[in-house]
Design a protein around this motif. Sequence first.
Motif, PDB file in Angstrom:
ATOM      1  N   SER A  72       6.587 -24.991  -1.595  1.00 33.42           N
ATOM      2  CA  SER A  72       5.679 -24.458  -0.592  1.00 33.42           C
ATOM      3  C   SER A  72       5.268 -25.572   0.365  1.00 33.42           C
ATOM      4  O   SER A  72       5.444 -26.767   0.083  1.00 33.42           O
ATOM      5  CB  SER A  72       4.445 -23.858  -1.266  1.00 33.42           C
ATOM      6  OG  SER A  72       3.772 -24.841  -2.036  1.00 33.42           O
ATOM      7  N   ALA A  73       4.679 -25.184   1.488  1.00 38.48           N
ATOM      8  CA  ALA A  73       4.289 -26.172   2.495  1.00 38.48           C
ATOM      9  C   ALA A  73       3.275 -27.161   1.957  1.00 38.48           C
ATOM     10  O   ALA A  73       3.279 -28.339   2.327  1.00 38.48           O
ATOM     11  CB  ALA A  73       3.737 -25.460   3.735  1.00 38.48           C
ATOM     12  N   ALA A 105      12.209 -18.873   3.248  1.00 32.23           N
ATOM     13  CA  ALA A 105      11.958 -20.050   4.084  1.00 32.23           C
ATOM     14  C   ALA A 105      10.538 -20.095   4.640  1.00 32.23           C
ATOM     15  O   ALA A 105       9.953 -21.178   4.791  1.00 32.23           O
ATOM     16  CB  ALA A 105      12.967 -20.104   5.226  1.00 32.23           C
ATOM     17  N   ASP A 106       9.947 -18.946   4.939  1.00 35.73           N
ATOM     18  CA  ASP A 106       8.604 -18.952   5.513  1.00 35.73           C
ATOM     19  C   ASP A 106       7.556 -19.436   4.515  1.00 35.73           C
ATOM     20  O   ASP A 106       6.632 -20.177   4.873  1.00 35.73           O
ATOM     21  CB  ASP A 106       8.232 -17.549   6.003  1.00 35.73           C
ATOM     22  CG  ASP A 106       9.006 -17.141   7.246  1.00 35.73           C
ATOM     23  OD1 ASP A 106       9.572 -18.039   7.915  1.00 35.73           O
ATOM     24  OD2 ASP A 106       9.061 -15.933   7.540  1.00 35.73           O
ATOM     25  N   ASP A 107       7.677 -19.014   3.265  1.00 35.01           N
ATOM     26  CA  ASP A 107       6.683 -19.373   2.241  1.00 35.01           C
ATOM     27  C   ASP A 107       7.037 -20.643   1.480  1.00 35.01           C
ATOM     28  O   ASP A 107       6.149 -21.330   0.975  1.00 35.01           O
ATOM     29  CB  ASP A 107       6.528 -18.219   1.244  1.00 35.01           C
ATOM     30  CG  ASP A 107       6.000 -16.958   1.913  1.00 35.01           C
ATOM     31  OD1 ASP A 107       5.054 -17.071   2.711  1.00 35.01           O
ATOM     32  OD2 ASP A 107       6.544 -15.877   1.636  1.00 35.01           O
ATOM     33  N   TYR A 108       8.331 -20.954   1.395  1.00 36.71           N
ATOM     34  CA  TYR A 108       8.794 -22.135   0.670  1.00 36.71           C
ATOM     35  C   TYR A 108       9.782 -22.878   1.573  1.00 36.71           C
ATOM     36  O   TYR A 108      11.001 -22.772   1.412  1.00 36.71           O
ATOM     37  CB  TYR A 108       9.450 -21.731  -0.654  1.00 36.71           C
ATOM     38  CG  TYR A 108       8.521 -20.960  -1.580  1.00 36.71           C
ATOM     39  CD1 TYR A 108       7.702 -21.621  -2.490  1.00 36.71           C
ATOM     40  CD2 TYR A 108       8.447 -19.563  -1.533  1.00 36.71           C
ATOM     41  CE1 TYR A 108       6.847 -20.920  -3.330  1.00 36.71           C
ATOM     42  CE2 TYR A 108       7.594 -18.859  -2.359  1.00 36.71           C
ATOM     43  CZ  TYR A 108       6.796 -19.538  -3.257  1.00 36.71           C
ATOM     44  OH  TYR A 108       5.946 -18.835  -4.089  1.00 36.71           O
ATOM     45  N   PRO A 109       9.269 -23.651   2.526  1.00 36.52           N
ATOM     46  CA  PRO A 109      10.131 -24.230   3.569  1.00 36.52           C
ATOM     47  C   PRO A 109      10.971 -25.422   3.132  1.00 36.52           C
ATOM     48  O   PRO A 109      11.935 -25.772   3.806  1.00 36.52           O
ATOM     49  CB  PRO A 109       9.131 -24.645   4.647  1.00 36.52           C
ATOM     50  CG  PRO A 109       7.852 -24.884   3.908  1.00 36.52           C
ATOM     51  CD  PRO A 109       7.841 -23.895   2.790  1.00 36.52           C
ATOM     52  N   LYS A 155      17.090 -18.752   2.286  1.00 43.15           N
ATOM     53  CA  LYS A 155      16.729 -18.327   3.645  1.00 43.15           C
ATOM     54  C   LYS A 155      15.642 -17.263   3.619  1.00 43.15           C
ATOM     55  O   LYS A 155      14.718 -17.272   4.450  1.00 43.15           O
ATOM     56  CB  LYS A 155      17.969 -17.803   4.367  1.00 43.15           C
ATOM     57  CG  LYS A 155      17.726 -17.442   5.818  1.00 43.15           C
ATOM     58  CD  LYS A 155      19.015 -17.008   6.503  1.00 43.15           C
ATOM     59  CE  LYS A 155      18.763 -16.648   7.965  1.00 43.15           C
ATOM     60  NZ  LYS A 155      20.023 -16.228   8.649  1.00 43.15           N
TER      61      LYS A 155
END
Length: 275
Positions: free
Chosen positions: A89-90, A54-58, A51
């Motif tokens: 990562s995205a 989550a922003d960098d590795y969704p 969690k």
Amino acid sequence: MDTAERGALFEHAPADVPLPRAPLVRVIGQLRFGALSVLASDDGAAQSFVKALADDYPYVEQGLEQTLFVAPGQPVKPTEVGKVWRLRSADQQSVVALTNGALTLETANYTGRRLFCKELARLANILKTITSVPSYNRVAVRYSNRLVGKETLGQLPKLVHSELLGLVGVPLADGVRLAYTLSQSLLEVGDGAKLLAQFGHLPENSSFDPTLPAVPEPSWVLDLDSYTEYPNPRLPLSAEEESVSAAAKACTERAHTFFRWAITNDFLRHFGGDV
């Protein structure tokens, strides 16, 4: 760094020369630690780690992984099977993996030693905040370079110093072809610091490492695994962010020093370096 400038291996650290077309296919940084009760008891801590990133590795995958112990000159030994959480990562270029014993950062989009070590240290700090991991017993950074293409491989004796060529470039009789040559050397740099270098010519559809996908053409590889071990439990690597960053940076610098010792200025120019 040509022959006259090389000197003894690890005698001095060479300057950086950015390579816009570097043949670097992946970089892996890893921190190992003793199994933690908070990760063994349930998945709560691991889920908190997921969690937090989550922003960098969704993207996340959870599975089972068998640990393999690899030592120079010894058979590969399987050990225990444990849970692994993989975060992507995205752009799918970077992967963070967490097991109860190791934190790993792998990327195919390497942007330099400083930023890579900073990210590994950031991940370690997040893990410390969540699990209270007190220390690490091993830190490593591994670089995998792969040269491909008939033109590039044809110039290999100009691009790489002779110590790393083996039989590459040796005149062969008619009907004789060098299909495979791979060398492995382990250098002990002191105070638990080591560098494992693997280099050689591989045929098409082959790889020296099962975690590195093969390519459908011949290649020449230079794989540098730079690491420091802390076998004394009273003198481990501190889990503090600054200590992790410094230890990882030392690993990257050793690998870079060997890399520059191994290659010529023609190599740098061939891959876009300004020399």
